[in-house]
Write a protein that holds these residues in place. Structure first.
Motif, PDB file in Angstrom:
ATOM      1  N   LEU A   3      27.772  -6.957 -57.845  1.00 51.02           N
ATOM      2  CA  LEU A   3      26.631  -6.285 -58.483  1.00 51.02           C
ATOM      3  C   LEU A   3      27.017  -5.714 -59.843  1.00 51.02           C
ATOM      4  CD1 LEU A   3      23.627  -5.586 -57.944  1.00 51.02           C
ATOM      5  CD2 LEU A   3      24.425  -3.274 -57.495  1.00 51.02           C
ATOM      6  N   THR A  10      28.773  -7.173 -62.086  1.00 54.30           N
ATOM      7  CA  THR A  10      28.925  -8.210 -63.108  1.00 54.30           C
ATOM      8  C   THR A  10      27.734  -8.180 -64.064  1.00 54.30           C
ATOM      9  OG1 THR A  10      30.139  -9.569 -61.525  1.00 54.30           O
ATOM     10  CG2 THR A  10      29.267 -10.685 -63.480  1.00 54.30           C
ATOM     11  N   GLY A  11      28.005  -8.064 -65.338  1.00 56.89           N
ATOM     12  CA  GLY A  11      26.929  -8.014 -66.334  1.00 56.89           C
ATOM     13  C   GLY A  11      26.307  -6.634 -66.476  1.00 56.89           C
ATOM     14  N   SER A  12      26.830  -5.653 -65.700  1.00 60.63           N
ATOM     15  CA  SER A  12      26.270  -4.297 -65.759  1.00 60.63           C
ATOM     16  C   SER A  12      26.907  -3.492 -66.874  1.00 60.63           C
ATOM     17  CB  SER A  12      26.564  -3.554 -64.446  1.00 60.63           C
ATOM     18  OG  SER A  12      25.567  -3.817 -63.523  1.00 60.63           O
ATOM     19  N   GLY A  13      26.138  -2.567 -67.411  1.00 55.16           N
ATOM     20  CA  GLY A  13      26.678  -1.580 -68.344  1.00 55.16           C
ATOM     21  C   GLY A  13      27.218  -2.178 -69.625  1.00 55.16           C
ATOM     22  N   ASP A  17      25.469  -2.667 -72.342  1.00 51.97           N
ATOM     23  CA  ASP A  17      24.602  -2.405 -73.503  1.00 51.97           C
ATOM     24  C   ASP A  17      25.333  -1.815 -74.697  1.00 51.97           C
ATOM     25  OD1 ASP A  17      24.883  -0.245 -71.826  1.00 51.97           O
ATOM     26  OD2 ASP A  17      22.949   0.633 -72.300  1.00 51.97           O
ATOM     27  N   TYR A  72      19.022  -8.725 -74.282  1.00 47.53           N
ATOM     28  CA  TYR A  72      18.382  -9.275 -73.082  1.00 47.53           C
ATOM     29  C   TYR A  72      17.958 -10.682 -73.432  1.00 47.53           C
ATOM     30  CZ  TYR A  72      13.986  -8.188 -75.460  1.00 47.53           C
ATOM     31  OH  TYR A  72      12.967  -8.139 -76.381  1.00 47.53           O
ATOM     32  N   GLY A  73      17.511 -11.430 -72.429  1.00 44.87           N
ATOM     33  CA  GLY A  73      17.092 -12.800 -72.702  1.00 44.87           C
ATOM     34  C   GLY A  73      18.290 -13.737 -72.839  1.00 44.87           C
ATOM     35  N   PHE A 100      21.532 -12.284 -73.846  1.00 44.25           N
ATOM     36  CA  PHE A 100      22.208 -11.533 -72.780  1.00 44.25           C
ATOM     37  C   PHE A 100      23.056 -12.476 -71.929  1.00 44.25           C
ATOM     38  CE2 PHE A 100      22.040  -9.595 -68.413  1.00 44.25           C
ATOM     39  CZ  PHE A 100      22.870  -8.515 -68.679  1.00 44.25           C
ATOM     40  N   VAL A 133      27.018 -12.070 -71.334  1.00 42.18           N
ATOM     41  CA  VAL A 133      27.675 -11.892 -70.029  1.00 42.18           C
ATOM     42  C   VAL A 133      28.806 -12.915 -69.880  1.00 42.18           C
ATOM     43  CG1 VAL A 133      27.393 -11.926 -67.524  1.00 42.18           C
ATOM     44  CG2 VAL A 133      25.608 -10.919 -68.945  1.00 42.18           C
ATOM     45  N   ILE A 182      14.545 -10.816 -68.916  1.00 43.10           N
ATOM     46  CA  ILE A 182      15.947 -10.392 -69.064  1.00 43.10           C
ATOM     47  C   ILE A 182      16.905 -11.565 -68.892  1.00 43.10           C
ATOM     48  CG2 ILE A 182      17.760  -8.985 -67.976  1.00 43.10           C
ATOM     49  CD1 ILE A 182      15.542  -6.852 -67.464  1.00 43.10           C
ATOM     50  N   PHE A 193      14.812   0.476 -68.241  1.00 38.18           N
ATOM     51  CA  PHE A 193      15.143  -0.893 -68.627  1.00 38.18           C
ATOM     52  C   PHE A 193      16.631  -1.160 -68.401  1.00 38.18           C
ATOM     53  CE2 PHE A 193      16.167  -4.440 -71.385  1.00 38.18           C
ATOM     54  CZ  PHE A 193      15.070  -5.272 -71.252  1.00 38.18           C
ATOM     55  N   ARG A 194      17.451  -0.186 -68.733  1.00 32.85           N
ATOM     56  CA  ARG A 194      18.900  -0.346 -68.569  1.00 32.85           C
ATOM     57  C   ARG A 194      19.244  -0.559 -67.092  1.00 32.85           C
ATOM     58  NH1 ARG A 194      23.912   2.670 -67.949  1.00 32.85           N
ATOM     59  NH2 ARG A 194      25.368   2.014 -69.566  1.00 32.85           N
ATOM     60  N   ARG A 195      18.656   0.254 -66.245  1.00 36.01           N
ATOM     61  CA  ARG A 195      18.938   0.121 -64.814  1.00 36.01           C
ATOM     62  C   ARG A 195      18.415  -1.206 -64.293  1.00 36.01           C
ATOM     63  NH1 ARG A 195      22.263   0.086 -61.893  1.00 36.01           N
ATOM     64  NH2 ARG A 195      22.140   0.541 -59.684  1.00 36.01           N
ATOM     65  N   ARG A 219      17.913  -3.956 -65.960  1.00 37.50           N
ATOM     66  CA  ARG A 219      18.740  -5.067 -66.475  1.00 37.50           C
ATOM     67  C   ARG A 219      20.034  -5.189 -65.668  1.00 37.50           C
ATOM     68  NH1 ARG A 219      19.554  -4.316 -72.404  1.00 37.50           N
ATOM     69  NH2 ARG A 219      20.455  -2.404 -71.561  1.00 37.50           N
ATOM     70  N   ASP A 220      20.651  -4.030 -65.345  1.00 39.66           N
ATOM     71  CA  ASP A 220      21.874  -4.073 -64.529  1.00 39.66           C
ATOM     72  C   ASP A 220      21.605  -4.691 -63.160  1.00 39.66           C
ATOM     73  OD1 ASP A 220      23.357  -2.996 -66.554  1.00 39.66           O
ATOM     74  OD2 ASP A 220      23.610  -1.021 -65.645  1.00 39.66           O
ATOM     75  N   LEU A 221      20.502  -4.290 -62.535  1.00 38.22           N
ATOM     76  CA  LEU A 221      20.169  -4.846 -61.211  1.00 38.22           C
ATOM     77  C   LEU A 221      19.853  -6.331 -61.310  1.00 38.22           C
ATOM     78  CD1 LEU A 221      17.950  -1.946 -59.767  1.00 38.22           C
ATOM     79  CD2 LEU A 221      20.232  -2.617 -58.977  1.00 38.22           C
ATOM     80  N   ALA A 253      21.009  -8.426 -63.571  1.00 39.45           N
ATOM     81  CA  ALA A 253      22.259  -9.149 -63.825  1.00 39.45           C
ATOM     82  C   ALA A 253      23.083  -9.258 -62.539  1.00 39.45           C
ATOM     83  CB  ALA A 253      23.058  -8.434 -64.912  1.00 39.45           C
TER      84      ALA A 253
END
Lengths: 600, 217
Positions: free
Chosen positions: A419, A421-424, A426, A433-434, A437, A441, B83, B171-173, B175-177, B179
Motif C-alpha cells: 500500500l 508504493t507510490g504513496s507520499g 507529492d 497525477y495522471g 504520476f 512512480v 489519478i 486529494f493527497r490521501r 491519490r495514496d490509496l 496508488a
C-alpha cells in the motif's frame, strides 16, 4: 500423538516448560534430546507453519492490502495469529498515560511464540555486553562472561542455521570456522550504502541471520551437537534433511513453510517431538507455580482456555519461557505463605529493570537508485547487511554524550509492491497525477532506503512491572501493571542515530524524507514497540542483588529456572533472540545435571 | 494526566485504553477535511479478528459490507481514472478494481480507516459540489480538461489556495490509496516490472552492469 489434552497428562514429568518460543523451544529440545520427559504448556493455539504460512500471497490478496490493523498489528500476512498488544480479555495496565511512559506489551499467543514472526537477525552479544558495568560504571555486570556463553552460541548457530561472516570487529564476535553458512550477496542499495558509509567510518558487513543459505550438513553437525548420543544424532540428522534451503522469495516474518529459517515450530519442536519425550499442550494458560511442603516447586496450575477448567501438572522442575514479562507475572502471581510477595521476590527485585531496544528510523530518497533496470531483489526475506556499532573507542574516551552502543539495520530495494508504493511522493513530484504520476512512480519505486537503529537501554529504577491490585484477566489471573520511563541516555542515543542516518543518506547522494530529530524525544519508538523486552528477573552472582543464579535458577527455589529474556542483566544493542537461545541451552544443560544428581 | 486509578479501572476501561493507544500508533498523519463523524453512517463493528486465515484470497466486501453510495462510487471511480489513467504500459486504476478497494478501506471498522472514511466521503461530496458549481455537472460527467482544472487546484497541498487546502488533503490521501491499491494488483505490479515473489535456485545479487554503472565494482 504427543499433542495432548489435559486428560492425557502423565502423573508427573521431569520438567514442565512454560512457553514454546525461543527459550521454550530450546529448553524442550535440549531436555528431550538428552532423555528427560517434558511437558510443554503454551497459552496460545496450536500452529502448523507448513500449512498456515502465506508464502506467495501478494498484498493485493489480503484485506486492506495487508496493512497493519489492531487485529494484525504487524500486517495481515505476518505469522502472528492470536497475538498482539490488545488481546481480548487479557488486558494489562500502563501505570501512566503519558505517551512517553507508555509500554506496548506485544504478546504472541501461538505455538512457537514470536519465533514465528521475528526478523531472524541473529547477533551474538560481545564480551563488553556481559561486563558493561566494569567498563562504564552503569547498571550491573552479568554473572557470566562471553567465554561462558560462546560454546552455546556455537551450538545454537549450528542447530538453527545462521548465515554470516567473520570480520574480527570490536565487541562483535566471530564464529568458529565451519559454524556459519555463507551470506547472500548484498542488494544494490545495500552495496551503495556500504561504499558511501566508509567515509563516515561506518563498516557495513553481512548481517548474521537464521536463514539457510544452503542446507545444513546433516552428516557433520549432529555428532558435534550431541556427542555420544546416537538417538539424538539420528533424529537431528533426519530433521536437518527435512529442512529446505532458502528459495530467495517471501518475507521471513510470515514464517516459512519450507522450514528454511529458524522458528521454534520448524526447528526445535519437530525433533523434540520425535524423541517421544515431549507432551505438548496448547491453549494452556499457566496461573501459578505450586510448592511442596518443603518449599520446592511441585508443578503448575493452568487453565485450559478451551473449557475454562483449571488443571494441575506435576514435575521435578519448572522452566519459565513464556516471554520476559509473562514469566515475571507468573512468578509474582505465585504467592504463598512462604513467599508472600511472589516466588523469587524475597529481595523485592522481581519485575525490576525491564528494558526494550532503543529504536528510531529515518528514510531517505536516493536519486542514484531511481529508474534502475528490473532485477530480483527479494533475497533472504530480510536484510543482508548491517552496521555494527563503530564508536567503542570514542565512547570509552568520553567523546559521546551517551554510554552504550547501537547498530544500524536498513531496508532498500524494489520489494513486493504494498500500500505504501507510490504513496507520499507529492513533495518529489509537485503533486503529479495522471500519466505523469505513473511515470513518476516508476522512477521512484525502489529509490528509498530506511535506516533503523537498535540500541542498548540502560536499566533504570523507573522501568518495572508489578501486579495490578485490582484487575484480572478473563481467566481470573491478576494482570501486570507496567511502569516505563526512558532517560537522557536513550534520548541522546536516538539523537545520534538520527544525525548519523541523515549523514548516511547525504553520503549516498540522497535527501532525508523527514527532518532528523536531534532531540531524540520525537523519533524514539515507544517502549515495547521493538519487542525486545528483557529483564525483570535478572541473574546475578549473589542472592542479595539478583533473582536467579547464573543458570537461571531462582535463588529461593532452585528447581524453577528462568530461561527466557527475563534473566537479562543488561540488554546490549544486539537483538536478544540468539542470546536467549544460547542461555536456554546452557540452563537446560545445567538442569539436566541437577536432575541426574537428584538436586531437582 | 495523573496515573490511571487502578482501583477504579475496569477491564473494559483497560481494554479501551489499550485500543486507543494502538490506534494512536497506527494512525496515519492525515488532517481532517472538516468532516463531522457523527453525520456519517454507522459502521458495522468487528474486523477479521486476531486469527484470520492468512492463506485465503480476500475480495472487497468479503469481510464487511461496502458502504459507498452509488453517487460516491461514481465519483471515486472517476477520480481513480484521473489519478491513474490507462497508458501504453498498464490499464487504469478504475479498470482493476481500485474503487472497490477504496470502498473496502473506508468501510472498514478500524480506527485508521474510520479516520480516512471521514476525509474521503466528505472529499467525494466536495468534488461533485465543486464540479456542479463550476461546470454544472457531477465530476464523473466532466470532460478531461474540466477534471484537470479542478484537480490542478488541489493536487499539491503547498500550492493549493487557502480555501482549497482541505480538499488538497483529501486529494493527497485519495491519490495514496489509489496508488497503493493499483500497484498491489497484478497489472500494477507488472507496470513496475517487479519480478520477485518467485522461487529461485540461487540469489545472484544485482546485475554486474548495474554495479559498474554505480561505480561499485
Amino acid at each position: 500423538m504427543p499433542h495432548i489434552t489435559p486428560r492425557e497428562l502423565k502423573p508427573t514429568y521431569d520438567v514442565i516448560v512454560v512457553g514454546s518460543g525461543a527459550a521454550g523451544g530450546q529448553s524442550a529440545y535440549t531436555l528431550t534430546m538428552e532423555g528427560a520427559s517434558v511437558l510443554m504448556l503454551e497459552a496460545g493455539r496450536n500452529y502448523d507453519p507448513v500449512k498456515e504460512t502465506p508464502m506467495f500471497q501478494t498484498n493485493g490478496m489480503a484485506p486492506l492490502r495487508a496493512v497493519e490493523t489492531p487485529d494484525k498489528p504487524q500486517g495481515f500476512h505476518d505469522a502472528t495469529v492470536g497475538g498482539g498488544v490488545a488481546l481480548p480479555g487479557e488486558p494489562y495496565v500502563n501505570a501512566s498515560d503519558d505517551p512517553e511512559q507508555r509500554f506496548l506489551w506485544w504478546r504472541p499467543r501461538m505455538l512457537g511464540g514470536r519465533t514465528n514472526h521475528w526478523g531472524r537477525n541473529s547477533y551474538r552479544n560481545g564480551p563488553y555486553d556481559f561486563k558493561s558495568f566494569s567498563r562504564d560504571g552503569l547498571a550491573v555486570d552479568w554473572p557470566i562472561s562471553y567465554e561462558d556463553l560462546a560454546p552455546y552460541y556455537d551450538k545454537v548457530e549450528m542447530l538453527i542455521g545462521v548465515f554470516g561472516a567473520n570480520h574480527g570487529l570490536e565487541n562483535t564476535p566471530d564464529s568458529p570456522p565451519g559454524v556459519l553458512l555463507p551470506p547472500p550477496k548484498p542488494r544494490i542499495g545495500e552495496m551503495l550504502a556500504q561504499r558511501r558509509a566508509q567515509g563516515l567510518g561506518i563498516r557495513i558487513i553481512p548481517m548474521p541471520r537464521a536463514v539457510l543459505s544452503q542446507r545444513l550438513d546433516h552428516e557433520r553437525l549432529p555428532a558435534k551437537l550431541h556427542p555420544g548420543n546416537a538417538k539424538a544424532q539420528r533424529i537431528l540428522a533426519a530433521d536437518m534433511q527435512a529442512r529446505a534451503a532458502c528459495f530467495w522469495a517471501t518475507f521471513c516474518p510470515r514464517g516459512c513453510a519450507i522450514r528454511a529459517n529458524y522458528q521454534s515450530t520448524t526447528v526445535h519442536l519437530p525433533p523434540a517431538l520425535a524423541t517421544g519425550n515431549l507432551d505438548l499442550l496448547t491453549n494452556a494458560m499457566v496461573r501459578e507455580i505450586t510448592l511442596t511442603p518443603t518449599g520446592r516447586a511441585s508443578g503448575v496450575v493452568f487453565i485450559d482456555k478451551t473449557t475454562g477448567e483449571e488443571h494441575r501438572a506435576t514435575g521435578r522442575a519448572v522452566v519459565l519461557a513464556g516471554g520476559s514479562l509473562e514469566s515475571v507475572r507468573l512468578l509474582l502471581n505465585s504467592k504463598s505463605a512462604r513467599f508472600p510477595a511472589g516466588l523469587g521476590n524475597t529481595n523485592g527485585l522481581l519485575g525490576r529493570y525491564i528494558m526494550d531496544s532503543v529504536g528510531s528510523v529515518l528514510t531517505g530518497q536516493i536519486p542514484l537508485l531511481e529508474s534502475l533496470p528490473p532485477h530480483n531483489e527479494d533475497g533472504a526475506g530480510g536484510a543482508h547487511v548491517y552496521a555494527p556499532w563503530w564508536l567503542y573507542k570514542e565512547q570509552k574516551a568520553g567523546k559521546l554524550d551517551f554510554p552504550r552502543a547501537y547498530h544500524i539495520e536498513f531496508v532498500s530495494g524494489k520489494r513486493m509492491p504494498s500500500l505504501g508504493t507510490g504513496s507520499g511522493l507529492d513533495s518529489l513530484t509537485n503533486g503529479s497525477y495522471g500519466r505523469q504520476f505513473k511515470t513518476d512512480v516508476r522512477r521512484y519505486y525502489g529509490s528509498f532506503i530506511t535506516f533503523s537503529g537498535r540500541g542498548e537501554m540502560i536499566p533504570n529504577e523507573k522501568s518495572f512491572c508489578e501486579i495490578d491490585p485490582a484487575l484480572k484477566d478473563r481467566w481470573g489471573i491478576p494482570v501486570l501493571r507496567i511502569h516505563w520511563q526512558r532517560t537522557e541516555y536513550e534520548y541522546r542515543q536516538v539523537a545520534h542515530m538520527q544525525k548519523t542516518f541523515a549523514e548516511m543518506i547525504t553520503a549516498m547522494g540522497g535527501t532525508p524524507r523527514q527532518t532528523p530529530d536531534l532531540t531524540g524525544h520525537k523519533a524514539i519508538l515507544p517502549g515495547g514497540q521493538v519487542k525486545h523486552e528483557v529483564g525483570g528477573a535478572r541473574m546475578g552472582a549473589e542472592a542479595r542483588t539478583s533473582v536467579t543464579n547464573a543458570w537461571g535458577q531462582i535463588w529461593d527455589v532452585p528447581n524453577v529456572v528462568v530461561a527466557d529474556g527475563a534473566g537479562f542483566c543488561t540488554s546490549a544493542d544486539k537483538n536478544p533472540t540468539l542470546t536467549i537461545l544460547a542461555l536456554a541451552w546452557r540452563a537446560a544443560d545445567h538442569l539436566l545435571e541437577e536432575l541426574r544428581k537428584g538436586n531437582a | 494526566m495523573t496515573p490511571i486509578s487502578h482501583d477504579r479501572l475496569s477491564r473494559r476501561e483497560a481494554l479501551k485504553w489499550m485500543l486507543t493507544a494502538m490506534a494512536t500508533t497506527a494512525l496515519l498523519d492525515v488532517s481532517r477535511l472538516g468532516a463531522d463523524e457523527e453525520s456519517l453512517a454507522p459502521l458495522p463493528s468487528g474486523g477479521y479478528g486476531l486469527d484470520p486465515d492468512l492463506t485465503k484470497v480476500y475480495n472487497p466486501g468479503d469481510l464487511w459490507p461496502l458502504t459507498m453510495t452509488p453517487k460516491e462510487r461514481r465519483a471515486a471511480t472517476a477520480l481513480c481514472e484521473t489519478i491513474i489513467p490507462a497508458d501504453g504500459q498498464s490499464p487504469s486504476a478504475a479498470d482493476v478494481g481500485v474503487p472497490q478497494f477504496i470502498d473496502e478501506w473506508i468501510s472498514a471498522p478500524y480506527p485508521a480507516q474510520v479516520t480516512d472514511r471521514a476525509l474521503v466521503i466528505e472529499g467525494l461530496a466536495w468534488l461533485d459540489a465543486e464540479a456542479q458549481r463550476r461546470f454544472t455537472a457531477d465530476y464523473a460527467d466532466l470532460v478531461h480538461l474540466q477534471k484537470v482544472q479542478i484537480c490542478d487546484g488541489i493536487c499539491y497541498i503547498p500550492k493549493a489556495k487557502p480555501d482549497y487546502k482541505r480538499a488538497a488533503q483529501f486529494f493527497r490521501r485519495f491519490r495514496d490509496l489509489t496508488a497503493g491499491g493499483f500497484y498491489t494488483t497484478p497489472q500494477g505490479t507488472k507496470d513496475l516490472e517487479y519480478i520477485g515473489n518467485v522461487p529461485l535456485v540461487s540469489f545472484e545479487g544485482p546485475p554486474l552492469a548495474l554495479i559498474q554503472k554505480l561505480g561499485l565494482a
